[in-house]
Design a protein around this motif. Structure first.
Motif, PDB file in Angstrom:
ATOM      1  N   GLN A 221       0.840  -1.199   0.000  1.00 16.51           N
ATOM      2  CA  GLN A 221       0.000   0.000   0.000  1.00 16.51           C
ATOM      3  C   GLN A 221       0.879   1.254   0.000  1.00 16.51           C
ATOM      4  OE1 GLN A 221      -3.325   0.391  -0.078  1.00 16.51           O
ATOM      5  NE2 GLN A 221      -3.451  -1.821  -0.421  1.00 16.51           N
ATOM      6  N   LEU A 222       0.452   2.305  -0.673  1.00 13.01           N
ATOM      7  CA  LEU A 222       1.216   3.556  -0.655  1.00 13.01           C
ATOM      8  C   LEU A 222       0.899   4.346   0.610  1.00 13.01           C
ATOM      9  CD1 LEU A 222       0.943   4.644  -4.390  1.00 13.01           C
ATOM     10  CD2 LEU A 222       2.805   3.456  -3.218  1.00 13.01           C
ATOM     11  N   ASP A 223      -0.246   4.039   1.226  1.00 11.45           N
ATOM     12  CA  ASP A 223      -0.637   4.780   2.431  1.00 11.45           C
ATOM     13  C   ASP A 223      -0.516   3.851   3.635  1.00 11.45           C
ATOM     14  OD1 ASP A 223      -3.608   6.676   3.442  1.00 11.45           O
ATOM     15  OD2 ASP A 223      -1.778   6.066   4.512  1.00 11.45           O
ATOM     16  N   PRO A 224       0.463   4.095   4.536  1.00 13.81           N
ATOM     17  CA  PRO A 224       0.691   3.187   5.668  1.00 13.81           C
ATOM     18  C   PRO A 224      -0.514   3.081   6.591  1.00 13.81           C
ATOM     19  CG  PRO A 224       2.107   5.123   5.823  1.00 13.81           C
ATOM     20  CD  PRO A 224       1.395   5.211   4.516  1.00 13.81           C
ATOM     21  N   ARG A 225      -1.425   4.066   6.513  1.00  9.10           N
ATOM     22  CA  ARG A 225      -2.600   3.960   7.396  1.00  9.10           C
ATOM     23  C   ARG A 225      -3.496   2.815   6.937  1.00  9.10           C
ATOM     24  NH1 ARG A 225      -3.708  10.242   6.880  1.00  9.10           N
ATOM     25  NH2 ARG A 225      -2.933   9.609   4.840  1.00  9.10           N
ATOM     26  N   ILE A 226      -3.468   2.501   5.642  1.00  5.38           N
ATOM     27  CA  ILE A 226      -4.247   1.341   5.165  1.00  5.38           C
ATOM     28  C   ILE A 226      -3.570   0.069   5.675  1.00  5.38           C
ATOM     29  CG2 ILE A 226      -5.020   0.051   3.136  1.00  5.38           C
ATOM     30  CD1 ILE A 226      -5.255   2.717   1.666  1.00  5.38           C
ATOM     31  N   THR A 227      -2.229   0.036   5.549  1.00  2.00           N
ATOM     32  CA  THR A 227      -1.494  -1.149   6.061  1.00  2.00           C
ATOM     33  C   THR A 227      -1.787  -1.335   7.544  1.00  2.00           C
ATOM     34  OG1 THR A 227       0.265  -0.544   4.526  1.00  2.00           O
ATOM     35  CG2 THR A 227       0.788  -2.225   6.174  1.00  2.00           C
ATOM     36  N   ALA A 228      -1.800  -0.196   8.279  1.00  2.00           N
ATOM     37  CA  ALA A 228      -2.014  -0.275   9.739  1.00  2.00           C
ATOM     38  C   ALA A 228      -3.391  -0.850  10.052  1.00  2.00           C
ATOM     39  CB  ALA A 228      -1.866   1.111  10.349  1.00  2.00           C
ATOM     40  N   SER A 229      -4.334  -0.719   9.115  1.00  2.00           N
ATOM     41  CA  SER A 229      -5.691  -1.218   9.388  1.00  2.00           C
ATOM     42  C   SER A 229      -5.792  -2.722   9.066  1.00  2.00           C
ATOM     43  CB  SER A 229      -6.714  -0.467   8.513  1.00  2.00           C
ATOM     44  OG  SER A 229      -6.544  -0.895   7.157  1.00  2.00           O
ATOM     45  N   ARG A 230      -4.729  -3.288   8.467  1.00  2.00           N
ATOM     46  CA  ARG A 230      -4.768  -4.718   8.114  1.00  2.00           C
ATOM     47  C   ARG A 230      -4.059  -5.507   9.216  1.00  2.00           C
ATOM     48  NH1 ARG A 230      -4.972  -4.489   2.362  1.00  2.00           N
ATOM     49  NH2 ARG A 230      -6.709  -3.026   1.933  1.00  2.00           N
ATOM     50  N   PRO A 231      -4.584  -6.668   9.618  1.00  2.00           N
ATOM     51  CA  PRO A 231      -4.003  -7.448  10.735  1.00  2.00           C
ATOM     52  C   PRO A 231      -2.786  -8.257  10.280  1.00  2.00           C
ATOM     53  CG  PRO A 231      -5.973  -8.517   9.901  1.00  2.00           C
ATOM     54  CD  PRO A 231      -5.807  -7.286   9.082  1.00  2.00           C
ATOM     55  N   LEU A 232      -1.646  -7.609  10.167  1.00  2.00           N
ATOM     56  CA  LEU A 232      -0.444  -8.315   9.692  1.00  2.00           C
ATOM     57  C   LEU A 232       0.421  -8.748  10.864  1.00  2.00           C
ATOM     58  CD1 LEU A 232       0.592  -6.011   6.714  1.00  2.00           C
ATOM     59  CD2 LEU A 232      -0.720  -8.156   6.640  1.00  2.00           C
ATOM     60  N   ARG A 233       1.107  -9.913  10.707  1.00  2.00           N
ATOM     61  CA  ARG A 233       2.046 -10.383  11.708  1.00  2.00           C
ATOM     62  C   ARG A 233       3.358 -10.733  11.024  1.00  2.00           C
ATOM     63  NH1 ARG A 233      -0.359 -12.508  16.946  1.00  2.00           N
ATOM     64  NH2 ARG A 233       1.711 -11.733  17.494  1.00  2.00           N
ATOM     65  N   PHE A 234       4.360 -11.158  11.810  1.00  2.00           N
ATOM     66  CA  PHE A 234       5.694 -11.411  11.242  1.00  2.00           C
ATOM     67  C   PHE A 234       6.402 -12.519  12.006  1.00  2.00           C
ATOM     68  CE2 PHE A 234       9.581 -10.481   9.071  1.00  2.00           C
ATOM     69  CZ  PHE A 234      10.604 -10.584  10.001  1.00  2.00           C
ATOM     70  N   PHE A 235       7.092 -13.421  11.228  1.00  2.00           N
ATOM     71  CA  PHE A 235       8.034 -14.368  11.832  1.00  2.00           C
ATOM     72  C   PHE A 235       9.379 -14.186  11.127  1.00  2.00           C
ATOM     73  CE2 PHE A 235       5.488 -16.603  14.697  1.00  2.00           C
ATOM     74  CZ  PHE A 235       4.371 -17.187  14.142  1.00  2.00           C
ATOM     75  N   GLY A 236      10.453 -14.079  11.913  1.00  2.00           N
ATOM     76  CA  GLY A 236      11.795 -13.992  11.320  1.00  2.00           C
ATOM     77  C   GLY A 236      12.383 -15.376  11.175  1.00  2.00           C
ATOM     78  N   TYR A 237      13.295 -15.546  10.158  1.00  2.00           N
ATOM     79  CA  TYR A 237      13.922 -16.851  10.022  1.00  2.00           C
ATOM     80  C   TYR A 237      15.376 -16.811   9.564  1.00  2.00           C
ATOM     81  CZ  TYR A 237      12.249 -16.159   5.183  1.00  2.00           C
ATOM     82  OH  TYR A 237      11.957 -15.645   3.916  1.00  2.00           O
ATOM     83  N   SER A 238      15.882 -15.633   9.219  1.00  2.00           N
ATOM     84  CA  SER A 238      17.329 -15.636   8.910  1.00  2.00           C
ATOM     85  C   SER A 238      17.924 -14.260   9.111  1.00  2.00           C
ATOM     86  CB  SER A 238      17.556 -16.174   7.501  1.00  2.00           C
ATOM     87  OG  SER A 238      17.692 -15.135   6.580  1.00  2.00           O
ATOM     88  N   VAL A 239      19.241 -14.230   9.230  1.00  2.00           N
ATOM     89  CA  VAL A 239      19.971 -12.984   9.454  1.00  2.00           C
ATOM     90  C   VAL A 239      21.180 -13.005   8.533  1.00  2.00           C
ATOM     91  CG1 VAL A 239      21.102 -11.501  11.150  1.00  2.00           C
ATOM     92  CG2 VAL A 239      19.454 -13.204  11.907  1.00  2.00           C
ATOM     93  N   VAL A 240      21.396 -11.914   7.817  1.00  2.00           N
ATOM     94  CA  VAL A 240      22.613 -11.814   6.995  1.00  2.00           C
ATOM     95  C   VAL A 240      23.277 -10.467   7.297  1.00  2.00           C
ATOM     96  CG1 VAL A 240      21.778 -13.269   5.104  1.00  2.00           C
ATOM     97  CG2 VAL A 240      21.364 -10.813   5.042  1.00  2.00           C
ATOM     98  N   ARG A 241      24.597 -10.409   7.045  1.00  2.00           N
ATOM     99  CA  ARG A 241      25.270  -9.113   7.175  1.00  2.00           C
ATOM    100  C   ARG A 241      26.422  -9.091   6.203  1.00  2.00           C
ATOM    101  NH1 ARG A 241      27.066  -8.652  13.084  1.00  2.00           N
ATOM    102  NH2 ARG A 241      27.402  -6.511  12.621  1.00  2.00           N
TER     103      ARG A 241
END
Ligand SMILES: NC(=O)c1cc2c(=O)c3cc(F)ccc3oc2nc1N
Length: 346
Positions: A221-241
């Protein structure tokens, strides 16, 4: 003497305390699911910090909880080059194909592969993203894109409560310094997906075919307020540097996941350290038969990884796929197949 505009040290200290308290409360509420701060108290502290930041803008730091939702809509999404390309997993559709994957890895890197064992993880069916942290502070979030170039969606990712704006030191694990990229999957829980589609039907809006599309659409979404209204979650699984920086404080995939959790990044449940591929086979079939139906999020299989990072580097990748990790695919989720069928009939 302090300069006329600098806030008194006491106020700067108060702002720092409030940020810490609010982030901890947020982590307990969204990630650990055991809130210790009442909502009304959370709101009071949040408003106190907002007031402090309004009176002394220099106290408004990028990792402040007040900075999660707020950026203005963008015209188009800018591009981001990943530090290290985000490759795609090869697929194993049966135990035999998984065994063939192991044989190839053993031929290349020797019996150490079998001796060292594997980390087996749920394969979350969402949208892959890459989070760049500098000295523990989130600076950029990007979609996977074509694996080399993704789209910058930082304001959208900052609205996801599961994603810490600052990585913490806990359980004796120090917070990271320097630059690192954390890869993971943004997903929408089934329960919230159905609720959202219900609301869209009531509002006469088109429904989403599945949680993966809903998550990917919300991210872009271009408008983060729309994203904020969607129930999103997150799982991490890797790290690079970047290779030239000091090595990270873990030597295996299993320790990597434990470190992510210690830093405050949610890690998917039901993962297993397996000493043999037979253990992986047994675990994967248990997940497919009994665990998958109880999960509140979509998975399309499991991911099996050679555990030692040293062997991962030795195995490297071929084409656009790592040799050290493979997706053990499950049969497509019945719910999704049915929904797609209904969609086609309409
Ligand atoms: N969807 C997932 O839950 C998930 C996805 C990937 C990857 O896409 C992935 C891609 C690579 F090139 C290497 C490792 C990976 O590990 C992964 N691990 C996971 N748990």
């Amino acid at each position: 003497a302090s300069s006329p505009t600098a806030p008194p040290a006491a106020l700067a200290a108060r702002a720092a305390t409030l940020r810490e308290q609010l982030e901890r409360a947020s982590h307990e509420y969204y990630v650990l699911d055991r809130p210790s701060l009442a909502d009304a108290e959370y709101d009071r502290l949040f408003r106190e910090l907002q007031t402090l930041e309004a009176e002394h803008p220099s106290l408004r730091t990028p990792d402040s909880p007040t900075q999660r939702v707020g950026a203005e809509p963008q015209s188009a999404l800018p591009k981001h080059q990943h530090l290290v390309p985000m490759l795609s997993l090869g697929n194993a559709f049966s135990d035999e194909e998984l065994t063939a994957w192991e044989e190839r890895a053993v031929r290349l890197a020797g019996e150490d592969v079998r001796r060292a064992g594997y980390t087996a993880e749920l394969k979350i069916d969402g949208a892959a993203v890459s989070l760049t942290y500098e000295d523990g502070v989130l600076v950029t979030g990007a979609t996977r894109g074509n694996g080399t170039i993704g789209e910058v969606v930082t304001p959208n990712l900052r609205t996801i409560r599961d994603i810490p704006l600052r990585l913490h030191a806990t359980n004796g694990v120090p917070a990271p310094t320097g630059v690192l990229e954390i890869r993971g999957e943004v997903y929408m829980p089934f329960s919230r997906f159905e609720q959202m589609n219900e609301a869209r039907v009531q509002a006469g809006e088109p429904v989403f075919a599945n949680p993966r599309n809903a998550a990917a659409g919300a991210l872009r979404q271009l408008d983060p307020r729309i994203t904020a209204s969607r129930p999103l979650r997150f799982f991490g699984y890797s790290v690079v540097r970047p290779a030239h920086l000091a090595p990270l404080p873990f030597r295996t995939q299993w320790e990597l996941l434990e470190t992510l959790a210690a830093w405050g990044i949610p890690v998917a449940p039901s993962r297993k350290r397996c000493d043999t591929l037979d253990e992986v086979h047994a675990w994967a079939s248990e997940i497919e038969r009994n665990v998958r139906a109880q999960l509140d999020f979509a998975i399309d299989g499991a991911v099996v990884k050679v555990d030692p990072l040293r062997l991962q580097a030795e195995l490297g990748d071929v084409g656009r796929e790592p040799r050290w990790a493979v997706a053990r695919k499950f049969a497509p989720d019945i719910a999704e197949t049915t929904l797609t069928a209904i969609e086609v009939n309409i």
